[in-house]
Each structure stands twice: as C-alpha cells, then as structure tokens.
Enzyme design. Structure first.
Site, PDB file in Angstrom:
ATOM      1  N   ASP A 208       0.562  -1.410   0.137  1.00  0.00           N
ATOM      2  CA  ASP A 208       0.069  -0.475   0.587  1.00  0.00           C
ATOM      3  C   ASP A 208       1.024   1.059  -0.308  1.00  0.00           C
ATOM      4  OD1 ASP A 208      -2.335   1.711   0.263  1.00  0.00           O
ATOM      5  OD2 ASP A 208      -2.854  -0.191   0.674  1.00  0.00           O
ATOM      6  N   GLY A 230       4.492  -0.193  -4.051  1.00  0.00           N
ATOM      7  CA  GLY A 230       3.320   0.392  -3.309  1.00  0.00           C
ATOM      8  C   GLY A 230       2.865   0.981  -3.875  1.00  0.00           C
ATOM      9  N   HIS A 231       1.916   2.340  -3.320  1.00  0.00           N
ATOM     10  CA  HIS A 231       0.883   3.613  -3.602  1.00  0.00           C
ATOM     11  C   HIS A 231       2.157   4.446  -3.904  1.00  0.00           C
ATOM     12  CE1 HIS A 231      -3.077   0.669  -3.259  1.00  0.00           C
ATOM     13  NE2 HIS A 231      -1.458   0.200  -3.440  1.00  0.00           N
ATOM     14  N   GLY A 232       2.976   4.742  -2.927  1.00  0.00           N
ATOM     15  CA  GLY A 232       4.120   5.889  -3.621  1.00  0.00           C
ATOM     16  C   GLY A 232       3.917   6.838  -1.957  1.00  0.00           C
TER      17      GLY A 232
END
Length: 262
Positions: A208, A230-232
């Site tokens: 995430d 991940g999502h940054g």
C-alpha cells in the site's frame, strides 16, 4: 522553531532495564508481553531509563507502553518482537506507545507483524458481517512528543506498520519497512492529526502507501525515501468524515519511487 529529539545515550550507563531480567523468554513461543510491560514500567519511572530487548525472538501478543514518564525513555530493540499470526485477535494496535514525551525507539532489531495470514483472508473477505478479520497497526505512536524512531525494521504488518496519531515533533530516520507487494493496507507510515513530523533516509516497500498523510497533519518533511513497491507517497484519504482538519506544509525532496502505482 522545529524541534526533533534524536536520542543518543550510553548503553553502558545507568538505568538500563533488561526484559530478560523481568521474565521475557527469547524462544519466540512463550508470551513475553507482561515481561515487557513490567520492564517498561521501571524504565518509565526512572529519571531517564532504557528498556533493553536483547538479541533473540520474543513472542508478544500485545503491549501498550504507557506514559507519561519521568524522563527521556529509550526502547532499545536489538532482538525481534514477533506478533501472533492469527487474524482473529481483535486489537487496534499490536505495539502502542501512548502519551510519552522524549521517547526514543532505536536499535537494529525487528518488529515482525506476522501479517501474511491476515492478508490471505482479506483478499477473500467480502466485508460482510460474517467476515471476522481483525487488522491491527504494528506500532502506534499516540500523543508522542519530541521523540524519534531510528535504525529498527518493521516487517509484514497486518495493517499500518507505523501509525503516527496526535503527535508533535517526531523524527524517523534510517528505518526499514517491508511487506509483500500484494499485501492490503500495509502502509509504511500513516500520519494523522500530527505536526512537525520528519521522515528521512528510509527504504519502504509494501502493498500500500509507503507514506500516507491523513487529516489534520501539518509541517511534514519527507526526504531520502526509497519507495517501492507500493502506492507511493500520498495525501489522503480526505473528507471521509465530517469536520476533518486540513493538511498543510508538506515537503517531499530527493525521494525515489520505483515500481509504485502512483
């Protein structure tokens, strides 16, 4: 003026309290939760105390380390704290540090959240009333001030690895956070209702957000982060609840995002 407390101390000095002297067993099986709490109580009451978790693996079902303390209190993690692998234990957070001024979490040890079984259930969970999956934060800093986290590793959180809530002047440096790229909601650091948070020189790879910044967060400085998978590095989610406070003063510099969704 910014104030971040980066803890330095002499481990050969006074007021060092070893968890094994209070009944903790480094076999990774017997629950050492109460031994850790008893040790924390002694370190917290000292005028500047260090709680030492030496090398070895310690099973900890859950622990809330309560303040306020009488002086700067160091949580020196050299071994591994291992959570339960069960996804049916209802906990808001596995390890929590609450209401502490001058907390230092340091060492080269590891928080092992044992989240894999929970992730597997989450992927199959339809979020109905029959879905009994409990996801707890690995480490929650709640109302911590003038504090620091450095050197430690957090792996395989069931949910957030570090949850920074209602904190002021907290610095993260040289911390490693990792979970499988397919693990849900395993944010590396989630910040909420906190001010003057500094995050630097870290590697974060999860399923995430590497870092997520929630409502009421101000003056957040992020630098030198290697993020991925991940999502940054994300702001939000926002406006989910009525009267949420604004986010402001976010600075991100010299970071590398590799194989991230955003």
């Amino acid at each position: 003026m910014e104030k971040y407390m980066i803890s330095t101390y002499n481990v050969h000095g006074y007021n060092i309290f070893n968890v094994t002297d209070n009944g903790a067993t480094p076999d990774g099986k017997r629950d050492s939760s109460q031994a850790l709490l008893n040790t924390w109580d002694k370190a917290c009451k000292a005028d500047g105390g260090t709680m030492l978790v030496p090398y070895g693996t310690y099973f900890v079902k859950s622990a809330i380390f309560q303040g306020p303390c009488n002086g700067q209190t160091i949580f020196n993690l050299m071994g591994t704290l291992k959570a339960s692998s069960s996804s049916s234990i209802e906990l808001e957070s596995w390890i929590e540090f609450n209401l502490i001024n001058g907390l230092g979490i340091t060492g080269n040890g590891k928080f092992d959240g044992q989240g894999a079984s929970t992730w597997a259930h989450m992927h199959n969970c339809n979020f109905t009333s029959s879905c009994t999956i409990y996801r707890s934060d690995s480490i929650k800093l709640n109302y911590a001030t003038n504090s620091s986290v450095q050197g430690v590793t957090s792996t395989d959180g069931k949910m957030f690895h570090f949850h920074v809530n209602n904190c002021e002047n907290v610095a993260f440096n040289n911390v490693t956070i990792s979970a499988h790229g397919d693990s849900p909601n395993t944010d590396g650091i989630h910040i909420a209702r906190s001010n003057n948070i500094k995050i630097s020189n870290m590697h974060i790879g999860t399923g995430d957000h590497c870092i997520s910044i929630g409502p009421g967060s101000t003056n957040i400085k992020i630098s030198g982060i290697a993020c991925g998978p991940g999502h940054g590095i994300s702001i939000g989610s926002l406006r989910k609840y009525h009267k949420e406070k604004n986010v402001s003063g976010i600075t991100v510099r010299n970071c590398t995002l590799n194989n991230t969704k955003n």
